[in-house]
Scaffold this active site. Sequence first.
Site, PDB file in Angstrom:
ATOM      1  N   LYS A  78     -14.032   1.926  35.095  1.00  0.00           N
ATOM      2  CA  LYS A  78     -14.225   3.077  34.209  1.00  0.00           C
ATOM      3  C   LYS A  78     -12.868   3.565  33.697  1.00  0.00           C
ATOM      4  O   LYS A  78     -11.872   3.508  34.422  1.00  0.00           O
ATOM      5  CB  LYS A  78     -14.929   4.168  35.023  1.00  0.00           C
ATOM      6  CG  LYS A  78     -15.410   5.392  34.267  1.00  0.00           C
ATOM      7  CD  LYS A  78     -16.173   6.319  35.225  1.00  0.00           C
ATOM      8  CE  LYS A  78     -16.735   7.545  34.532  1.00  0.00           C
ATOM      9  NZ  LYS A  78     -17.509   8.399  35.481  1.00  0.00           N
ATOM     10  N   SER A 153     -22.212   9.629  33.872  1.00  0.00           N
ATOM     11  CA  SER A 153     -21.127   9.379  32.947  1.00  0.00           C
ATOM     12  C   SER A 153     -20.547   7.967  33.030  1.00  0.00           C
ATOM     13  O   SER A 153     -19.875   7.530  32.100  1.00  0.00           O
ATOM     14  CB  SER A 153     -19.994  10.388  33.167  1.00  0.00           C
ATOM     15  OG  SER A 153     -19.393  10.179  34.430  1.00  0.00           O
ATOM     16  N   SER A 177     -23.132  10.427  38.523  1.00  0.00           N
ATOM     17  CA  SER A 177     -22.563   9.586  37.465  1.00  0.00           C
ATOM     18  C   SER A 177     -22.412   8.109  37.799  1.00  0.00           C
ATOM     19  O   SER A 177     -22.092   7.318  36.915  1.00  0.00           O
ATOM     20  CB  SER A 177     -21.203  10.134  37.021  1.00  0.00           C
ATOM     21  OG  SER A 177     -21.391  11.235  36.166  1.00  0.00           O
TER      22      SER A 177
END
Lengths: 484, 95
Positions: A78, A153, A177
């Site tokens: 990420k 997310s 997330s």
Amino acid sequence: MNIFDMTIHALHAALKGKRVSSVEATTAMLERISSVEPQVGSFITVTPEQALAAAAAADQRIARGDCDLLTGIPLAIKDIFLTEGVRTTCGSRILDNFIPPYSATSWEMLRGCGAVLLGKLNQDEFAMGSSNESSAYGTTRNPWNTDYIPGGSSGGSAAAVAASEAVATLGTDTGGSIRQPASHCGCVGLKPTYGRVSRYGVIAYASSLDQVGPLTRDVADCATMLGAIAGHDHKDSTSVDTPVPDYSSSLTHGVKGLKIGLPKEYFISGLDADVQVAMDAAIETYRRLGAEFVDVSLPHTDYAVATYYLIATAEASSNLARYDGVRFGHRAEAEGLLEMYTKSRSEGFGVEVKRRIMLGTYALSSGYYDAYYVKAQKVRTLIMNDFTTAFADVDVMLTPVAPTAAFKIGEKVNDPLQMYLSDIFTIPVNLAGTCAMSLPAGFSAAGLPIGLQLIGKPFGEETILQAGYAFEQATEWHTRKATI
Amino acid sequence: MKISVADVEHAASLARLELTSEEKELFAGQIGAILDYVEKLKELDTEGIVPTSHAVPMENAFREDIVQPSIGVARSLANAPEREGSFFAVPKVIE
């Protein structure tokens, strides 16, 4: 089998057996990324040159007979993780040109094992979102149906695994997330206990809730990734100095006699029918495998979302004060210092980030601090106590990850409260600080994946991995592939 | 809870944000709706409950005070939007 569809374990066996090199595997992944990225959009930055150089180094290491499970395995992480020399945006325009001078500990640990970095994955801006729609770099699409959100997310982290653009990925989980996108994209995602994995070099959203974890194709890979990143880090004073178990060696212990709690507040009448069917089938599978079910109660579940959105936004408003245009990131043209701060922030942040900073600032402001922030911290204590009480009677808890399968892109974008409520089953785990995993457990009528959540005791990752492994061995949901 | 545009402006100035008039209207409505929702916490009696700021019980984390290598001036300044010598440059603060 295509190289890009392999698990860590399958690719490791091929690398070790010299049937494929890391350079070949990395090349196959980079070609796969080029071919599906136009449809999926999992990445913010792809790093082909660095990836191939790291793969060549891994091949030399393997030739010397030094082949860890992760040596030569192409991964992606990420864009919230700092990577020395590789642009790190956190999904925000304010960090569009930011090249970190050092790397996150979790990535350093994977790199130390010889893992290859393919690039940095798309996410909601500053990890604030449940759909990846708040990214400043375009919305990632769900590989199972590109009209739908991948979750957030860590949406890019889940979509990249589902679309075979990386063998495994890292995400972060502040209110769901990792687990919610894993559920929506049909992969395995684990949020470790707070303190299990170092947060050093992870761009902060809500520091008392943020935690790093893996997203993978199966539970065995998840155990490998967690084992590689877990442990105390003197650079993160909130990381906990407890021994890291060998998660992989105990995977096959089975669930005979395991006590699984079903929190009644998670099986409410509003639960989507497809999700209910998947949960019922999972419960039946575990019964057949010899687990015992116990009804438990987490009575303050209904207050978790409100508690979370006060605590998380308050912490965010403080953490994001550092983006002022002075030392890094976007700086606006301005006459004076105050104008520079204000203009830089207003130009650099997107609307969801501004909304959360505003809410957090309001909750912390004079006259409201006790009524909102301290009140939420007290309710957090009640929520934690719920978990302690329930875990006195059971080893793990089984719940849905989300009330529905993935929703359509655009569906909730104008109603932040509805978006926030989609995290109702994942948020309490972050508030309690314990661990939980999402694993594939079925499909909706529309053909979208549905995830099952196993919640463990604090530092009980070993138990949920065992329970997840047993479920995976008894079902075939994790073997289905998105046709993209 | 009714949030006025003036309330939004006050919070924005504390947060060093400059909002457009559309954003002010939007946030007044949305933050008001969110605050209405969080009102439900008032249903709970939290008298005598100790607030939680950290999920894992821990005292101060001490370590030996040993000098470690650091990233140094050049790398610290590498992302500076503006610099002067070994300093971050900002608009004039004192006239």
